[in-house]
Scaffold this active site. Structure first.
Site, PDB file in Angstrom:
ATOM      1  N   CYS A 122       0.911  -1.167   0.081  1.00 27.36           N
ATOM      2  CA  CYS A 122       0.305  -0.033   0.009  1.00 27.36           C
ATOM      3  C   CYS A 122       1.036   0.909  -0.046  1.00 27.36           C
ATOM      4  O   CYS A 122       1.706   1.644   0.712  1.00 27.36           O
ATOM      5  CB  CYS A 122      -0.891  -0.042   1.072  1.00 27.36           C
ATOM      6  SG  CYS A 122      -1.896   1.323   1.042  1.00 27.36           S
ATOM      7  N   HIS A 144       1.561  -7.484  -7.031  1.00 30.56           N
ATOM      8  CA  HIS A 144       0.464  -6.471  -7.475  1.00 30.56           C
ATOM      9  C   HIS A 144       2.136  -5.731  -8.799  1.00 30.56           C
ATOM     10  O   HIS A 144       2.880  -5.285  -7.910  1.00 30.56           O
ATOM     11  CB  HIS A 144       0.452  -5.403  -6.870  1.00 30.56           C
ATOM     12  CG  HIS A 144      -0.375  -4.174  -7.336  1.00 30.56           C
ATOM     13  ND1 HIS A 144      -1.113  -3.226  -6.639  1.00 30.56           N
ATOM     14  CD2 HIS A 144       0.227  -3.786  -8.430  1.00 30.56           C
ATOM     15  CE1 HIS A 144      -1.854  -1.941  -7.343  1.00 30.56           C
ATOM     16  NE2 HIS A 144      -1.085  -2.303  -9.053  1.00 30.56           N
ATOM     17  N   LYS A 150       1.812  -9.387   0.628  1.00 29.73           N
ATOM     18  CA  LYS A 150       1.102  -8.690  -0.482  1.00 29.73           C
ATOM     19  C   LYS A 150       2.151  -7.840  -0.683  1.00 29.73           C
ATOM     20  O   LYS A 150       2.406  -6.531  -0.132  1.00 29.73           O
ATOM     21  CB  LYS A 150      -0.371  -8.557  -0.385  1.00 29.73           C
ATOM     22  CG  LYS A 150      -1.097  -7.696  -2.594  1.00 29.73           C
ATOM     23  CD  LYS A 150      -2.432  -8.019  -1.918  1.00 29.73           C
ATOM     24  CE  LYS A 150      -2.642  -7.585  -3.522  1.00 29.73           C
ATOM     25  NZ  LYS A 150      -2.091  -6.195  -3.112  1.00 29.73           N
TER      26      LYS A 150
END
Length: 332
Positions: free
Chosen positions: A96, A167, A135
């Protein structure tokens, strides 16, 4: 056999979107896809209102709790709490790019300190029996994604991580907003494919810009799992085809009327507990994207359903405006 191999299709953790109401809704559309919470900071799990932050409906399984943080001891404690709540796995956020994440020294900025990430994963693994996953991005700022992603992946897998979801974009911590970070850095799926090619016995999932189930299926030629983000949220009707496309379920017409009934019942229970209809229906606005009547359906959910005192019958009123036609068959 690869751990986590059942998670061929996952719905990404998305801040302000994948709350418990969103996950309940998505679970009505797919029985098998992995669902994920919004990121919850480890400190909040330890010291905050746990039922409000972590509570979920049993129907949501399989569901992962995504944690944010960089203190190994706190993450281990938060992971223990998450496991006690019944989550099926614990995921660490290393992707993030938001300002509030950077100020707390977690999220994508952790790509710069892979050894610390590995330490956190090892502590979490020692604290729980459920899978611990990560992630991440392919890199941040001026990092070269080749050594950066390898260093992160090697560290977390050596520490015992059960899966790595990547990602396939860089995150630019300086100069781009969180929204811009979801679109402007170019996608590099091949970098994730190369990572998987070198780690045949490790679960590598891919995320970023996947718009359809057909695209997700193509990625599974090169990765172990595909994760849908905004496509699943803005056009959730595509999830009705997940179980047949990825989990061997029989292909049959999806019963949207039963879905609306289930969501109306759920919304009514939420309202009885002091909630508002809009908390639930805001996640359902895009359900009938592209169908006749979808505009009126969206209007009702975006206006009437958000008014104080709106009842669950508003959802059925909105559904009545939709002309399904062949939509049920197409979703199969």
């Amino acid at each position: 056999m690869l751990k986590n191999q059942g998670h061929r299709l996952a719905i990404a953790p998305m801040m302000d979107w994948t709350d418990r109401h969103c996950r309940f809704f998505h679970r009505q559309l797919t029985t098998h896809a992995l669902l994920c919470t919004e990121m919850v900071v480890a400190d909040a799990v330890i010291h905050g209102a746990r039922e409000r932050l972590l509570g979920f409906d049993e129907v949501e399984h399989p569901v992962a709790l995504q944690l944010g943080g960089s203190d190994a001891a706190k993450l281990a404690e938060a992971a223990r709490v998450g496991e006690a709540f019944g989550y099926d796995e614990i995921n660490l956020n290393v992707g993030c790019p938001s300002d509030r994440v950077q100020s707390g020294t977690f999220g994508a900025c952790l790509m710069k300190v892979p050894d610390l990430v590995a330490t956190c994963v090892a502590a979490m693994k020692a604290a729980v029996t459920v899978p611990v996953t990560v992630k991440c991005r392919i890199g941040v700022d001026e990092q070269d994604p080749e050594p950066a992603l390898d260093a992160l992946a090697n560290g977390v897998f050596d520490a015992g991580a059960d899966a790595l979801w990547v990602h396939a974009r860089k995150a630019w911590l300086e100069g781009l907003s969180p929204k811009e970070n979801r679109d402007i850095p170019p996608l590099d799926y091949n970098r994730v494919y190369r990572l998987k090619a070198g780690k045949q016995n490790k679960f590598i999932g891919i995320n970023g810009g996947i718009q359809s189930l057909d695209e997700a299926r193509l990625h599974l030629d090169h990765a172990d799992g595909a994760m849908l983000g905004r496509a699943a949220y803005h056009t959730p009707g595509i999830l009705a085809g997940v179980d047949a496309a990825f989990y061997g379920a029989r292909s049959e017409a999806f019963d949207f009327a039963a879905l609306i009934d289930a969501m109306a019942d759920y919304a009514a229970r939420h309202i009885e507990r002091g909630g508002r209809l809009g908390h639930v229906t805001r996640h359902m606005v895009g359900l009938f994207h592209g169908l006749p009547g979808a505009r009126r359906y969206r209007q009702i959910l975006s206006t009437d359903a958000t008014r104080p005192g709106a009842g669950a019958d508003m959802l059925k009123m909105a559904f009545a405006a939709v002309e399904l036609g062949g939509a049920a068959a197409e979703a199969a």
